[in-house]
Design a protein around this motif. Structure first.
Motif, PDB file in Angstrom:
ATOM      1  N   GLU A  53       0.849  -1.194   0.000  1.00  0.00           N
ATOM      2  CA  GLU A  53       0.000   0.000   0.000  1.00  0.00           C
ATOM      3  C   GLU A  53       0.879   1.237   0.000  1.00  0.00           C
ATOM      4  N   GLU A  54       0.551   2.157  -0.882  1.00  0.00           N
ATOM      5  CA  GLU A  54       1.260   3.428  -0.982  1.00  0.00           C
ATOM      6  C   GLU A  54       0.221   4.537  -1.014  1.00  0.00           C
ATOM      7  N   PHE A  55       0.417   5.561  -0.184  1.00  0.00           N
ATOM      8  CA  PHE A  55      -0.557   6.646  -0.155  1.00  0.00           C
ATOM      9  C   PHE A  55       0.116   7.964   0.196  1.00  0.00           C
ATOM     10  N   ASN A  56      -0.505   9.045  -0.234  1.00  0.00           N
ATOM     11  CA  ASN A  56      -0.075  10.394   0.126  1.00  0.00           C
ATOM     12  C   ASN A  56      -0.855  10.810   1.355  1.00  0.00           C
ATOM     13  N   ASN A  64      -2.151  10.081  11.505  1.00  0.00           N
ATOM     14  CA  ASN A  64      -2.358   9.333  12.747  1.00  0.00           C
ATOM     15  C   ASN A  64      -3.138   8.045  12.509  1.00  0.00           C
ATOM     16  N   GLU A  65      -4.163   8.137  11.699  1.00  0.00           N
ATOM     17  CA  GLU A  65      -5.009   6.975  11.431  1.00  0.00           C
ATOM     18  C   GLU A  65      -4.289   5.897  10.620  1.00  0.00           C
ATOM     19  N   ARG A  66      -3.591   6.306   9.563  1.00  0.00           N
ATOM     20  CA  ARG A  66      -3.023   5.337   8.632  1.00  0.00           C
ATOM     21  C   ARG A  66      -1.585   4.932   8.936  1.00  0.00           C
ATOM     22  N   VAL A  67      -0.875   5.744   9.712  1.00  0.00           N
ATOM     23  CA  VAL A  67       0.528   5.435  10.017  1.00  0.00           C
ATOM     24  C   VAL A  67       0.687   5.027  11.480  1.00  0.00           C
ATOM     25  N   PRO A  73       4.227  -2.230   9.783  1.00  0.00           N
ATOM     26  CA  PRO A  73       5.199  -1.125   9.763  1.00  0.00           C
ATOM     27  C   PRO A  73       4.981  -0.221   8.544  1.00  0.00           C
ATOM     28  N   THR A  74       5.258   1.052   8.743  1.00  0.00           N
ATOM     29  CA  THR A  74       5.072   2.037   7.679  1.00  0.00           C
ATOM     30  C   THR A  74       6.363   2.798   7.437  1.00  0.00           C
ATOM     31  N   VAL A  75       6.760   2.829   6.183  1.00  0.00           N
ATOM     32  CA  VAL A  75       7.893   3.650   5.761  1.00  0.00           C
ATOM     33  C   VAL A  75       7.308   5.010   5.397  1.00  0.00           C
ATOM     34  N   GLY A 102       3.329  -6.912   1.279  1.00  0.00           N
ATOM     35  CA  GLY A 102       2.581  -7.138   2.510  1.00  0.00           C
ATOM     36  C   GLY A 102       3.345  -6.910   3.800  1.00  0.00           C
ATOM     37  N   LEU A 103       4.659  -6.677   3.726  1.00  0.00           N
ATOM     38  CA  LEU A 103       5.443  -6.488   4.952  1.00  0.00           C
ATOM     39  C   LEU A 103       5.380  -5.060   5.467  1.00  0.00           C
TER      40      LEU A 103
END
Length: 159
Positions: A53-56, A64-67, A73-75, A102-103
């Protein structure tokens, strides 16, 4: 005879019109923008969608909600549209993350639009990449990195 002449003249008119169109000067900047848009369009097609998943990020609440509240884990890529190293880092991140479906997920934060988030994460130079795991910063790096260093960064923090 008049009909025949008109039919023969039509291709000549068409050829001269296309020559006139070809001779119209298009500024280099417009050609560059057109090429960038066409590349971006190809990149965003459903056939080329990344296996992660990639998002702006749209707002602090969205961040806060998505990260922060994310289960994986989120880069977080802090970047700007005018930053050349940011543009060079993006495909490297895409390639590394594509190899790890998926990681992790990728959140892109434009520092010009979200200065509050940039200040919260002490972004003084860009590109800055932060790994957020279980709501906390697990690692970070600043600047343009080689693919192998990005791989070790991701692997170290996702295992």
């Amino acid at each position: 005879m008049a009909f025949r002449l008109r039919v023969l003249m039509r291709p000549l008119v068409s050829a001269s019109q296309s020559q006139m169109r070809a001779s119209i000067h298009v500024p280099v900047s417009a050609r560059v923008v057109h090429k960038a848009v066409s590349i971006q369009s190809r990149h965003l097609s459903s056939a080329d969608s990344p296996p992660y998943e990639e998002f702006n990020v749209q707002s602090t609440e969205d961040f806060n909600e998505r990260v922060i509240n994310s289960k994986i884990p989120t880069v977080v890529d802090f970047h700007a549209s005018w930053c050349k190293p940011c543009h060079a880092l993006a495909p490297r991140l895409h390639e590394v993350l594509s190899e790890r479906p998926g990681l992790v997920q990728l959140a892109k934060v434009d520092v010009d639009k979200h200065t509050d988030l940039a200040m919260d994460y002490d972004v003084s130079s860009i590109p800055k990449v932060v790994m957020v795991k279980e709501g906390k910063v697990a690692g970070q790096f600043v600047g343009l990195m080689d693919k192998d260093k990005i791989e070790s960064f991701i692997d170290r923090l996702t295992t």
